[in-house]
Design an enzyme around this catalytic site. Structure first.
Site, short mmCIF file in Angstrom:
data_model
loop_
_atom_site.label_atom_id
_atom_site.label_comp_id
_atom_site.label_asym_id
_atom_site.label_seq_id
_atom_site.Cartn_x
_atom_site.Cartn_y
_atom_site.Cartn_z
NE ARG A 1 0.00 0.25 5.10
CZ ARG A 1 0.78 0.89 5.36
NH1 ARG A 1 1.12 2.24 4.63
NH2 ARG A 1 1.46 0.84 6.56
N GLY A 2 0.23 2.17 -0.06
CA GLY A 2 0.92 3.84 -0.02
C GLY A 2 1.11 4.19 1.19
N GLY A 3 1.96 4.93 1.76
CA GLY A 3 2.27 5.39 3.05
C GLY A 3 3.27 5.02 3.63
CB THR B 1 0.00 2.67 10.49
OG1 THR B 1 -0.96 3.21 11.54
CG2 THR B 1 -0.49 1.43 9.54
CB SER C 1 -3.90 5.01 9.28
OG SER C 1 -3.27 5.40 10.61
N GLY D 1 -4.62 3.79 3.74
CA GLY D 1 -3.76 3.53 2.55
C GLY D 1 -4.45 2.69 1.43
N GLY E 1 -7.20 -0.08 2.45
CA GLY E 1 -8.32 0.70 2.81
C GLY E 1 -8.06 1.59 4.09
CB CYS F 1 1.52 7.93 9.01
SG CYS F 1 0.07 6.96 9.28
#
Length: 218
Positions: free
Chosen positions: A73-75, A78, A140, A142, A153, A171
């Protein structure tokens, strides 16, 4: 969102290990076609840190006994754990004529709308994806888009032990303070938060036809 004749399948998966759930999302996305209904998954995970594609190792301060999983995923990094509501969206972005920004905004706005039901003012930030209350992070976000379809999600802190967040820069932000919805007067449990969150998200995307299912397809 264009009106689809296909229902959106909403699955309540309960508590599941992170990695098999992530792999199931990838498999679903890789094997789906233009006739595959979209799905929304509600799930809770045992303790795990997940490091996004842009993640930097220095943001993991002291993982200790909690596993770290490198994901697509992006980011940045977490934490997921019991008492946190995961909402995974497996949506054919191309078929529904959605932009990625639209999808991220719908995720964030669904949390804002959920908290508004409890008279709590939550908000998104342009420069830091997610949802906040009084500068504390509540949720959060992503996503990953593959083959024109989304997965991953959001993660909503409902009633969880927040101390593992102190082992990371959440993050990528040092000292970012996290907060639970229960402490704000919002939803107190996943059984309360999950269905309400699905309703807000579906309303925002114009999803009218839903089918609710317990667990995975056998």
């Amino acid at each position: 969102m264009s009106e689809s004749t296909l229902p959106t399948i909403v699955r309540q998966l309960g508590r599941k290990e992170y990695t098999p759930t992530w792999q199931a999302m990838q498999k679903f996305t890789d094997e789906r076609n233009e006739h595959t209904p979209d799905e929304i998954w509600l799930v809770e995970h045992p303790p795990v840190f997940t490091q996004g594609q842009a993640g930097k190792s220095e943001h993991i301060l002291a993982a200790g006994d909690i596993p770290v999983v490198q994901v697509d995923r992006g980011g940045q990094v977490t934490y997921h754990g019991p008492g946190q509501q995961m909402l995974y969206i497996l949506i054919d972005v191309r078929r529904n004529k959605l932009g990625v920004r639209h999808l991220v905004s719908a995720l964030e706005d669904s949390i804002v709308a959920l908290m508004a039901d409890y008279d709590v003012k939550a908000y998104a930030k342009k420069d830091a994806p997610g949802v906040y209350v009084d500068e504390k992070k509540l949720c959060s976000v992503g996503l990953r888009i593959r083959k024109g379809c989304s997965f991953h999600g959001l993660a909503l802190n409902v009633n969880m032990d927040l101390s593992p967040f102190q082992r990371i820069n959440p993050c990528g932000y040092a000292g970012m303070e996290m907060v639970n919805s229960i402490s704000l007067g919002g939803p107190e449990s996943l059984s309360q938060a999950g269905p309400q969150l699905v309703e807000h998200f579906c309303t925002l995307l114009g999803i009218k036809h839903k089918e609710f299912r317990e667990g995975d397809d056998e």
